[in-house]
Design a protein around this motif. Structure first.
Motif, short mmCIF file in Angstrom:
data_model
loop_
_atom_site.label_atom_id
_atom_site.label_comp_id
_atom_site.label_asym_id
_atom_site.label_seq_id
_atom_site.Cartn_x
_atom_site.Cartn_y
_atom_site.Cartn_z
N MET A 1 -3.81 13.40 9.23
CA MET A 1 -4.14 13.21 7.48
C MET A 1 -2.76 12.39 7.08
N THR A 2 -1.79 13.50 7.22
CA THR A 2 -1.08 13.34 6.43
C THR A 2 0.33 12.38 6.90
N GLY A 3 0.15 12.10 8.28
CA GLY A 3 1.08 10.63 9.09
C GLY A 3 0.59 9.77 8.19
N LEU A 4 -0.61 9.74 7.98
CA LEU A 4 -1.60 8.24 8.21
C LEU A 4 -1.51 8.19 6.30
N VAL A 5 -1.50 8.82 5.09
CA VAL A 5 -0.91 8.39 3.94
C VAL A 5 0.14 8.83 3.99
N TRP A 6 1.63 8.92 4.99
CA TRP A 6 2.07 8.65 5.04
C TRP A 6 2.38 7.33 5.25
N TRP B 1 3.19 0.87 3.73
CA TRP B 1 2.23 -0.03 4.25
C TRP B 1 2.41 -0.40 2.62
N LEU B 2 2.66 0.23 1.87
CA LEU B 2 1.81 -0.73 0.53
C LEU B 2 3.37 -0.48 -0.18
N ASP B 3 4.37 0.12 0.21
CA ASP B 3 5.40 -0.24 -0.42
C ASP B 3 6.08 -1.29 -0.14
N ARG B 4 5.97 -2.12 1.07
CA ARG B 4 7.20 -3.16 1.98
C ARG B 4 7.33 -4.05 1.27
N PRO B 5 8.65 -4.03 0.98
CA PRO B 5 8.62 -5.73 0.30
C PRO B 5 8.04 -7.44 0.04
N GLY B 6 6.82 -7.40 -0.82
CA GLY B 6 6.08 -8.81 -0.79
C GLY B 6 4.93 -8.59 -0.39
N SER B 7 5.00 -6.91 -0.05
CA SER B 7 3.11 -6.86 -0.45
C SER B 7 2.54 -6.68 -1.76
#
Length: 467
Positions: A446-451, A456-462
């Motif tokens: 779960m920790t890995g999934l949250v990370w 993914w949400l913080d990537r450029p262009g999101s």
């Protein structure tokens, strides 16, 4: 198609067989409807209901209903339900009903009071009768069984019940609530097949209602007195009673059927041997209900008779289910299905919710109970026990879960109405899911999934919106 009957399930299955197009004869030596209608489920549950109302009335007003009124209520319930399995209803459904006693004479040949009947298939459902032997000195004038207790015209003053199974506990509590001085003499403990914690709650309830419980007690002999019976126990003490109720089990009704003439085998207890399709050792003869070695429940007998009917008439190979729910209708009720204790070494675990944490039980001020699920390491539900009001209704969901191999995740992910007593099942399932989620392996995943999700949400262009 031919049916030899002494119980309710064969009536419904005879209708089914006739509906399939089979020429169907039902032979009944007494009355249609069977034990459940006349001496079992219907009168006993009506008695329990009347006794519960009597206890409430006595607490509020100091008065209880007359036993005559209780009997009238029992007979009214029977009369209301009886038309469903009446001879008229059966014949309207295409079943030919013959009243009499049947004996098998040869393969494919039976005799009913001198009249010969030929058949292609037969279902035997002659049920069982109360065990009345094995206790020396019993005077029949002061003894009733679970079949004849309904013939009592007056409430017993001192009632001794021999036995500690579900029926003994139900009747013991009912008569105590109606005003009898009840003593239960039990060879082992009450409800020996149930979770010990469940039996303990019932034990406390019986004692609160005034039942004197003598568990792990042997009966040495019984002697008649002017007022009834004196029961001498193995420890040297005695119990005086004006009425003795035998509730020490039932034996199958197989005598005089002539089963040896048609190759139908019996086991060591006199029960008809059947396979998983309800076929006997004669492939043209089937059996269902208390006459077999299966658990003695009306609902189970009905299902087994239905399976036998479909297999016999349609040539199917349906097999009976091993999932068998059971309910003891005391207050509190005890309901169980499947595995009820965690077996050491098999990675089974118990998830228990005390009903002090079930909101419906709190609002009803009736928290003496629990819900216990038995699950495997993957969360698959293997069985469980529920103790409390309406436990039988709550058990339905648990039975479905066991039958279909469902997991606690399936239960936890299903929206349940709130507040209900069945919240116990849901809460136990949620607790199991949460504990599995708290395991180190799952937490790391779960920790890995949250990370990964955050990256993914913080990537450029999101398209994530900052707030």
């Amino acid at each position: 198609m031919f049916w030899s009957s002494a119980g309710g399930p064969p009536e419904s299955c005879a209708k089914t067989a006739a509906g399939f197009g089979a020429r169907t004869v039902l032979v009944e030596r007494a009355r249609t409807g069977g034990d459940c209608l006349w001496t079992g489920c219907v009168p006993s549950k009506t008695l329990l209901s009347a006794a519960k109302h009597a206890a409430t009335a006595r607490a509020l007003t100091g008065q209880s209903p007359e036993f005559k009124e209780v009997r009238e209520r029992i007979f009214a319930a029977i009369n209301t339900i009886e038309p469903v399995d009446s001879r008229e209803a059966l014949e309207e459904a295409g079943v030919h009903v013959i009243k009499g006693t049947l004996t098998f004479r040869a393969p494919g040949v039976a005799e009913v009071d001198g009249e010969q009947i030929r058949f292609r298939q037969s279902l035997i459902a002659t049920g069982g009768a109360p065990v009345t032997t094995g206790i020396p000195g019993l005077d029949p004038d002061f003894v009733v069984t679970t079949d004849t207790v309904w013939e009592l015209e007056a409430l017993p003053i001192r009632l001794a019940i021999l036995g500690g199974g579900p029926v003994a506990c139900e009747l013991g509590q009912a008569f105590a609530r109606l005003g009898s001085q009840v003593t239960m003499v039990v060879r082992s403990r009450i409800l020996p097949k149930e979770d010990p914690a469940a039996a303990q709650l019932v034990r406390k309830a019986l004692e609160r209602d005034g039942v004197r419980l003598l568990e792990h007690t042997a009966i040495e002999k019984v002697a008649g007195t002017d007022a009834g019976s004196r029961i001498r126990l193995g420890n040297g003490t005695t119990v005086e009673a004006d009425t003795v109720l035998l509730a020490i089990g039932r034996s199958p009704r197989t005598a005089c059927l002539g089963l040896e003439r048609v190759g139908v085998d019996l086991d060591g207890g006199g029960h008809i041997v059947t396979d998983a399709r309800m076929m006997t050792t004669n492939p043209l003869i089937w059996a269902a209900g208390d006459v077999t070695a299966n658990p003695q429940f009306t609902h189970l007998a009905g299902v087994h008779a239905s399976v036998a009917a479909a297999n016999a008439v349609l040539g199917l190979k349906r097999r009976i289910s091993a999932t068998v729910p059971r309910v003891t209708y005391t207050s509190p009720e005890v309901a169980a299905v499947g595995l009820t204790t965690a077996e050491a070494g098999l990675a089974h675990r118990a998830r228990t919710v005390q009903h002090t944490h079930v909101d419906r039980a709190v609002t009803e001020d009736n928290t003496d109970g629990f819900t216990r699920l038995i699950v495997d390491r993957r969360g698959k539900i293997l069985g469980g026990t529920i103790v409390g009001p309406r436990a039988g209704e709550s058990l339905t969901e648990l039975t479905l879960a066991v039958q279909n191999g469902m997991t606690t995740s399936d239960i936890a992910g299903t929206t349940h109405p709130y507040p209900t007593y069945s919240d116990g099942v849901w809460n136990a399932a949620v607790a199991d899911v949460r504990e599995r989620l708290a395991s180190p392996l799952v937490r790391r995943a779960m920790t890995g999934l949250v990370w990964f999700r955050r990256r993914w949400l913080d990537r450029p262009g999101s398209h994530r919106m900052d707030r």
